[in-house]
Design a protein around this motif. Structure first.
Motif, PDB file in Angstrom:
ATOM      1  N   ARG A  35      -1.561 -13.695   7.713  1.00 12.70           N
ATOM      2  CA  ARG A  35      -3.018 -13.198   7.944  1.00 12.70           C
ATOM      3  C   ARG A  35      -3.611 -11.922   8.781  1.00 12.70           C
ATOM      4  NH1 ARG A  35      -6.767 -17.556   6.973  1.00 12.70           N
ATOM      5  NH2 ARG A  35      -5.904 -19.016   5.290  1.00 12.70           N
ATOM      6  N   VAL A  36      -2.499 -11.555   9.536  1.00 12.83           N
ATOM      7  CA  VAL A  36      -3.019 -10.341  10.347  1.00 12.83           C
ATOM      8  C   VAL A  36      -1.848  -9.434  10.278  1.00 12.83           C
ATOM      9  CG1 VAL A  36      -2.795  -9.643  12.924  1.00 12.83           C
ATOM     10  CG2 VAL A  36      -3.785 -11.861  12.201  1.00 12.83           C
ATOM     11  N   THR A  37      -0.410  -9.560  10.619  1.00 18.75           N
ATOM     12  CA  THR A  37       0.616  -8.633  10.340  1.00 18.75           C
ATOM     13  C   THR A  37       0.719  -8.043   9.080  1.00 18.75           C
ATOM     14  OG1 THR A  37       1.752 -10.040  12.237  1.00 18.75           O
ATOM     15  CG2 THR A  37       3.031  -7.970  11.017  1.00 18.75           C
ATOM     16  N   LEU A  38       0.971  -8.826   8.065  1.00 18.18           N
ATOM     17  CA  LEU A  38       1.175  -8.580   6.679  1.00 18.18           C
ATOM     18  C   LEU A  38       0.230  -7.429   6.044  1.00 18.18           C
ATOM     19  CD1 LEU A  38       3.178  -8.541   4.418  1.00 18.18           C
ATOM     20  CD2 LEU A  38       2.179 -10.425   3.460  1.00 18.18           C
ATOM     21  N   PRO A  39      -1.150  -7.955   6.172  1.00 24.23           N
ATOM     22  CA  PRO A  39      -2.084  -7.041   5.690  1.00 24.23           C
ATOM     23  C   PRO A  39      -2.185  -5.641   6.558  1.00 24.23           C
ATOM     24  CG  PRO A  39      -3.141  -9.311   6.024  1.00 24.23           C
ATOM     25  CD  PRO A  39      -1.605  -9.242   6.768  1.00 24.23           C
ATOM     26  N   LEU A  40      -2.074  -5.445   7.698  1.00 29.36           N
ATOM     27  CA  LEU A  40      -1.827  -4.401   8.426  1.00 29.36           C
ATOM     28  C   LEU A  40      -0.703  -3.416   8.205  1.00 29.36           C
ATOM     29  CD1 LEU A  40      -3.153  -5.735  12.166  1.00 29.36           C
ATOM     30  CD2 LEU A  40      -4.625  -4.388  10.155  1.00 29.36           C
ATOM     31  N   LEU A  41       0.492  -4.153   7.824  1.00 24.33           N
ATOM     32  CA  LEU A  41       1.655  -3.415   7.205  1.00 24.33           C
ATOM     33  C   LEU A  41       1.679  -3.016   6.027  1.00 24.33           C
ATOM     34  CD1 LEU A  41       4.867  -5.404   8.954  1.00 24.33           C
ATOM     35  CD2 LEU A  41       4.049  -2.952   9.514  1.00 24.33           C
ATOM     36  N   TRP A  42       0.586  -3.441   5.197  1.00 24.72           N
ATOM     37  CA  TRP A  42       0.685  -3.293   3.650  1.00 24.72           C
ATOM     38  C   TRP A  42       0.836  -1.816   3.475  1.00 24.72           C
ATOM     39  CZ3 TRP A  42       2.286  -6.110   0.427  1.00 24.72           C
ATOM     40  CH2 TRP A  42       2.079  -6.173  -1.290  1.00 24.72           C
ATOM     41  N   PRO A  43       0.134  -0.860   3.808  1.00 18.60           N
ATOM     42  CA  PRO A  43       0.174   0.626   3.624  1.00 18.60           C
ATOM     43  C   PRO A  43       1.419   0.992   3.864  1.00 18.60           C
ATOM     44  CG  PRO A  43      -1.952   0.166   4.788  1.00 18.60           C
ATOM     45  CD  PRO A  43      -0.957  -1.148   4.817  1.00 18.60           C
ATOM     46  N   GLY A  44       2.039   0.636   5.017  1.00 19.22           N
ATOM     47  CA  GLY A  44       3.461   1.121   5.294  1.00 19.22           C
ATOM     48  C   GLY A  44       4.548   0.381   4.358  1.00 19.22           C
TER      49      GLY A  44
END
Length: 257
Positions: free
Chosen positions: A176-185
């Motif tokens: 819910r938090v880390t993966l969405p924020l990492l998605w562009p990378g």
């Protein structure tokens, strides 16, 4: 030291850029040449682009390149994501692990290609896409790892801490938090790994088998008979696609969310 104050710095820089990019411009211009002879201009034409679309050998090579690049991009991105998350917590030997991950960036590609070929021959792996995919995944990992690592290092740790304070377990926090924020990378890493695999020649040349010729290997084989506007057209298309993917990777890496 201010390099701009050194004598002839600007002139040398311009000369180097001209030396590097004028041949590319010439290749693009002559891809629109109607003459069969690549170095003799007659008139503007798009016939060579139509011919490469109708050539079954080029279509097969393009399909092999896309399948290989997609598989290598996905595999390298998943492994790079796992490595970046594992390297988030520093541990003894982390520097060695990081060096191993980035080794393909340092080692000469010809050495890696020959070593991979010798390994696969020793264990009895048949040459073809089945051998090329793991080899491409291996040397594409650092290209996917670096954008993901940079994105992960830029995340605010308080966001994950806030999720855990709200009783989210590690999996829910990651999803819910880390993966969405990492998605562009992650997408930037996949794009960079994809284009690296798509443009690779040496590893594909050593490991390709019957029916698994990729587009760079096809181009190398075709130019033995002479450079034609058809080769210029294929190279131009590959150049445009590669530049577009690299720019996309750069823009994804710069996304704030």
């Amino acid at each position: 030291m201010n390099l701009r104050r050194l004598p002839l710095t600007r002139e040398i820089s311009i000369a180097v850029l001209v030396y590097l990019y004028v041949p590319v411009v010439v290749l693009i211009v002559y891809s629109f040449n109607a003459n069969r002879t690549a170095t003799v201009w007659s008139e503007t034409s798009l016939d060579w682009y139509r011919k490469i679309l109708m050539n079954p050998s080029i279509r097969e090579a393009t399909w092999n390149s896309l399948v290989l690049a997609t598989a290598a991009g996905i595999g390298a991105t998943l492994l790079a994501l796992a490595a970046a998350l594992g390297m988030k917590s520093r541990f003894r030997g982390a520097g060695l692990v990081e060096a191993v991950l980035n080794a393909p960036l340092i080692l000469p590609e010809i050495v890696v290609a020959v070593a991979t070929l010798m390994l696969f021959v020793a264990i009895g792996v048949d040459m073809g896409l089945a051998a090329m995919i793991p080899a491409h995944i291996a040397f594409c990992i650092p290209f996917a790892y670096l954008p993901i690592k940079a994105r992960l290092q830029g995340l605010n740790p308080s966001l994950e801490e806030a999720a855990q304070d709200l009783y989210a377990n590690r999996f829910v926090t990651f999803r819910r938090v880390t993966l969405p924020l990492l998605w562009p990378g992650i997408m930037a890493g996949f794009t960079l790994a994809f284009v690296t695999s798509l443009d690779d020649f040496l590893t594909s040349f050593f490991l390709s088998g019957p029916g698994s010729t990729t587009l760079p290997v096809y181009i190398f084989s075709a130019i033995r008979a002479g450079i034609t506007p058809e080769i210029n057209a294929i190279s131009t298309v590959m150049l445009v696609v590669s530049v577009a993917l690299v720019v996309t990777s750069f823009l994804l890496g710069k996304m704030r969310r």
